[in-house]
Write a protein that holds these residues in place. Structure first.
Motif, PDB file in Angstrom:
ATOM      1  N   GLU A  61      29.524  51.481  49.823  1.00 36.37           N
ATOM      2  CA  GLU A  61      29.211  50.599  48.695  1.00 36.37           C
ATOM      3  C   GLU A  61      29.970  51.024  47.444  1.00 36.37           C
ATOM      4  O   GLU A  61      30.425  50.185  46.673  1.00 36.37           O
ATOM      5  CB  GLU A  61      27.701  50.602  48.439  1.00 36.37           C
ATOM      6  N   GLN A  62      30.153  52.328  47.253  1.00 38.11           N
ATOM      7  CA  GLN A  62      30.907  52.807  46.096  1.00 38.11           C
ATOM      8  C   GLN A  62      32.360  52.367  46.199  1.00 38.11           C
ATOM      9  O   GLN A  62      32.970  51.967  45.209  1.00 38.11           O
ATOM     10  CB  GLN A  62      30.810  54.326  45.976  1.00 38.11           C
ATOM     11  N   LYS A  63      32.930  52.435  47.395  1.00 33.75           N
ATOM     12  CA  LYS A  63      34.312  51.978  47.572  1.00 33.75           C
ATOM     13  C   LYS A  63      34.429  50.495  47.256  1.00 33.75           C
ATOM     14  O   LYS A  63      35.386  50.054  46.621  1.00 33.75           O
ATOM     15  CB  LYS A  63      34.777  52.246  49.001  1.00 33.75           C
ATOM     16  N   ARG A  64      33.464  49.707  47.721  1.00 32.25           N
ATOM     17  CA  ARG A  64      33.485  48.266  47.438  1.00 32.25           C
ATOM     18  C   ARG A  64      33.368  48.025  45.935  1.00 32.25           C
ATOM     19  O   ARG A  64      34.085  47.190  45.371  1.00 32.25           O
ATOM     20  CB  ARG A  64      32.333  47.582  48.188  1.00 32.25           C
ATOM     21  N   PHE A  65      32.490  48.766  45.273  1.00 30.33           N
ATOM     22  CA  PHE A  65      32.341  48.632  43.826  1.00 30.33           C
ATOM     23  C   PHE A  65      33.659  48.964  43.130  1.00 30.33           C
ATOM     24  O   PHE A  65      34.092  48.260  42.231  1.00 30.33           O
ATOM     25  CB  PHE A  65      31.220  49.557  43.330  1.00 30.33           C
ATOM     26  N   ASP A  66      34.295  50.039  43.559  1.00 25.90           N
ATOM     27  CA  ASP A  66      35.556  50.454  42.937  1.00 25.90           C
ATOM     28  C   ASP A  66      36.668  49.429  43.141  1.00 25.90           C
ATOM     29  O   ASP A  66      37.535  49.280  42.286  1.00 25.90           O
ATOM     30  CB  ASP A  66      35.996  51.811  43.479  1.00 25.90           C
ATOM     31  N   ARG A  67      36.673  48.732  44.271  1.00 29.18           N
ATOM     32  CA  ARG A  67      37.679  47.681  44.486  1.00 29.18           C
ATOM     33  C   ARG A  67      37.525  46.549  43.484  1.00 29.18           C
ATOM     34  O   ARG A  67      38.499  45.968  43.019  1.00 29.18           O
ATOM     35  CB  ARG A  67      37.572  47.120  45.910  1.00 29.18           C
ATOM     36  N   TYR A  68      36.289  46.214  43.137  1.00 25.93           N
ATOM     37  CA  TYR A  68      36.056  45.132  42.184  1.00 25.93           C
ATOM     38  C   TYR A  68      36.262  45.585  40.742  1.00 25.93           C
ATOM     39  O   TYR A  68      36.718  44.808  39.910  1.00 25.93           O
ATOM     40  CB  TYR A  68      34.632  44.587  42.346  1.00 25.93           C
ATOM     41  N   ASP A  69      35.904  46.821  40.431  1.00 26.96           N
ATOM     42  CA  ASP A  69      35.975  47.320  39.059  1.00 26.96           C
ATOM     43  C   ASP A  69      37.415  47.726  38.741  1.00 26.96           C
ATOM     44  O   ASP A  69      37.791  48.892  38.807  1.00 26.96           O
ATOM     45  CB  ASP A  69      35.031  48.515  38.892  1.00 26.96           C
ATOM     46  N   LYS A  70      38.218  46.754  38.354  1.00 27.95           N
ATOM     47  CA  LYS A  70      39.654  46.987  38.144  1.00 27.95           C
ATOM     48  C   LYS A  70      39.944  47.882  36.945  1.00 27.95           C
ATOM     49  O   LYS A  70      40.874  48.671  36.966  1.00 27.95           O
ATOM     50  CB  LYS A  70      40.398  45.652  37.958  1.00 27.95           C
ATOM     51  N   ASP A  71      39.172  47.770  35.859  1.00 30.64           N
ATOM     52  CA  ASP A  71      39.460  48.569  34.670  1.00 30.64           C
ATOM     53  C   ASP A  71      38.693  49.895  34.652  1.00 30.64           C
ATOM     54  O   ASP A  71      38.782  50.646  33.682  1.00 30.64           O
ATOM     55  CB  ASP A  71      39.178  47.774  33.395  1.00 30.64           C
ATOM     56  N   ARG A  72      37.970  50.191  35.708  1.00 30.42           N
ATOM     57  CA  ARG A  72      37.281  51.479  35.899  1.00 30.42           C
ATOM     58  C   ARG A  72      36.358  51.845  34.730  1.00 30.42           C
ATOM     59  O   ARG A  72      36.282  52.998  34.319  1.00 30.42           O
ATOM     60  CB  ARG A  72      38.278  52.625  36.123  1.00 30.42           C
ATOM     61  N   ASP A  73      35.640  50.832  34.208  1.00 28.44           N
ATOM     62  CA  ASP A  73      34.707  51.106  33.128  1.00 28.44           C
ATOM     63  C   ASP A  73      33.266  51.224  33.615  1.00 28.44           C
ATOM     64  O   ASP A  73      32.346  51.369  32.820  1.00 28.44           O
ATOM     65  CB  ASP A  73      34.808  50.039  32.032  1.00 28.44           C
ATOM     66  N   GLY A  74      33.053  51.173  34.921  1.00 28.03           N
ATOM     67  CA  GLY A  74      31.716  51.319  35.478  1.00 28.03           C
ATOM     68  C   GLY A  74      30.912  50.039  35.484  1.00 28.03           C
ATOM     69  O   GLY A  74      29.729  50.053  35.795  1.00 28.03           O
ATOM     70  N   ALA A  75      31.532  48.929  35.139  1.00 27.84           N
ATOM     71  CA  ALA A  75      30.851  47.635  35.137  1.00 27.84           C
ATOM     72  C   ALA A  75      31.813  46.576  35.674  1.00 27.84           C
ATOM     73  O   ALA A  75      33.011  46.617  35.405  1.00 27.84           O
ATOM     74  CB  ALA A  75      30.410  47.266  33.727  1.00 27.84           C
ATOM     75  N   ILE A  76      31.265  45.647  36.425  1.00 23.60           N
ATOM     76  CA  ILE A  76      32.080  44.560  36.979  1.00 23.60           C
ATOM     77  C   ILE A  76      31.820  43.307  36.162  1.00 23.60           C
ATOM     78  O   ILE A  76      30.697  42.797  36.128  1.00 23.60           O
ATOM     79  CB  ILE A  76      31.734  44.321  38.464  1.00 23.60           C
ATOM     80  N   THR A  77      32.855  42.842  35.500  1.00 17.85           N
ATOM     81  CA  THR A  77      32.720  41.623  34.705  1.00 17.85           C
ATOM     82  C   THR A  77      32.844  40.410  35.615  1.00 17.85           C
ATOM     83  O   THR A  77      33.223  40.509  36.775  1.00 17.85           O
ATOM     84  CB  THR A  77      33.816  41.553  33.625  1.00 17.85           C
ATOM     85  N   ARG A  78      32.532  39.260  35.071  1.00 17.65           N
ATOM     86  CA  ARG A  78      32.627  38.005  35.833  1.00 17.65           C
ATOM     87  C   ARG A  78      34.068  37.771  36.286  1.00 17.65           C
ATOM     88  O   ARG A  78      34.315  37.356  37.408  1.00 17.65           O
ATOM     89  CB  ARG A  78      32.148  36.839  34.965  1.00 17.65           C
ATOM     90  N   GLU A  79      35.024  38.064  35.423  1.00 22.22           N
ATOM     91  CA  GLU A  79      36.433  37.878  35.765  1.00 22.22           C
ATOM     92  C   GLU A  79      36.858  38.805  36.902  1.00 22.22           C
ATOM     93  O   GLU A  79      37.596  38.401  37.791  1.00 22.22           O
ATOM     94  CB  GLU A  79      37.318  38.099  34.527  1.00 22.22           C
ATOM     95  N   GLU A  80      36.395  40.050  36.860  1.00 19.26           N
ATOM     96  CA  GLU A  80      36.721  40.989  37.935  1.00 19.26           C
ATOM     97  C   GLU A  80      36.093  40.535  39.251  1.00 19.26           C
ATOM     98  O   GLU A  80      36.708  40.629  40.309  1.00 19.26           O
ATOM     99  CB  GLU A  80      36.218  42.397  37.592  1.00 19.26           C
ATOM    100  N   TYR A  81      34.870  40.024  39.179  1.00 18.54           N
ATOM    101  CA  TYR A  81      34.168  39.579  40.375  1.00 18.54           C
ATOM    102  C   TYR A  81      34.838  38.361  41.006  1.00 18.54           C
ATOM    103  O   TYR A  81      34.917  38.243  42.226  1.00 18.54           O
ATOM    104  CB  TYR A  81      32.711  39.262  40.013  1.00 18.54           C
ATOM    105  N   LEU A  82      35.363  37.474  40.186  1.00 25.20           N
ATOM    106  CA  LEU A  82      35.970  36.244  40.692  1.00 25.20           C
ATOM    107  C   LEU A  82      37.468  36.370  40.974  1.00 25.20           C
ATOM    108  O   LEU A  82      38.085  35.424  41.455  1.00 25.20           O
ATOM    109  CB  LEU A  82      35.737  35.101  39.694  1.00 25.20           C
ATOM    110  N   ALA A  83      38.069  37.518  40.696  1.00 25.00           N
ATOM    111  CA  ALA A  83      39.519  37.689  40.866  1.00 25.00           C
ATOM    112  C   ALA A  83      39.952  37.441  42.306  1.00 25.00           C
ATOM    113  O   ALA A  83      40.966  36.781  42.556  1.00 25.00           O
ATOM    114  CB  ALA A  83      39.951  39.074  40.416  1.00 25.00           C
TER     115      ALA A  83
END
Length: 162
Positions: A61-83
């Motif tokens: 799950e951490q790897k999946r989170f890291d794939r979505y979190d492009k700017d590595r700020d610890g949060a997934i924005t809507r834009e990152e989620y929909l990329a």
């Protein structure tokens, strides 16, 4: 035209022969000695008795989170989620107008139909339709291997002092 047909048939024969030879591996056992369960369970001489660390359940799950979190700020924005969805949409939108026509959306299915319709009649017979079946990989046996509880070791005899 005959050259292409002969070349295609030659290719199919070579591929078929390769698959036949690859699938006919001998069923002889490996020349390497098999490790017994007792040998595999006991530590080798010189190794310490510390257990190897196991991967945590959170790792995937951490790897999946890291794939979505492009700017590595610890949060997934809507834009990152929909990329990922935007990339998939852009691949389907062949003409780049921002809209998907039915043909753009169904390009995979129409291509599959066109390849299966060998006689170009606009309809598939039973043999042609059979070629559209999804090719599934065979299930691997013991994947992941079944975990068994280690057998209880008999109490060791006290070591003799010399």
């Amino acid at each position: 035209m005959w050259r292409y047909l002969a070349g295609g048939l030659g290719t199919l024969v070579l591929v078929g022969a390769g698959l036949f030879l690859w699938g006919s591996r001998p069923d002889t056992p490996s020349p390497l000695p098999a490790a017994s369960a007792a040998t595999a369970a006991s530590p080798q001489a010189g190794e310490d008795d510390t257990p190897l660390p196991e991967a945590s359940a959170r790792t995937r799950e951490q790897k999946r989170f890291d794939r979505y979190d492009k700017d590595r700020d610890g949060a997934i924005t809507r834009e990152e989620y929909l990329a990922a969805r935007r990339k998939a949409y852009a691949k389907l939108d062949r003409d780049g107008d921002g809209r998907l026509s039915f043909d753009e959306w169904a390009v995979k299915a129409t291509t599959k139909f066109a390849n299966a319709d060998r006689d170009r009649s606009g309809a598939m017979n039973a043999a042609e339709f059979a070629t559209t079946a999804v090719k599934r990989r065979p299930a691997r046996a013991n994947c992941p291997p079944a975990r068994t509880a280690p057998a209880e070791a008999p109490e060791a005899a006290p070591a003799e002092e010399s």
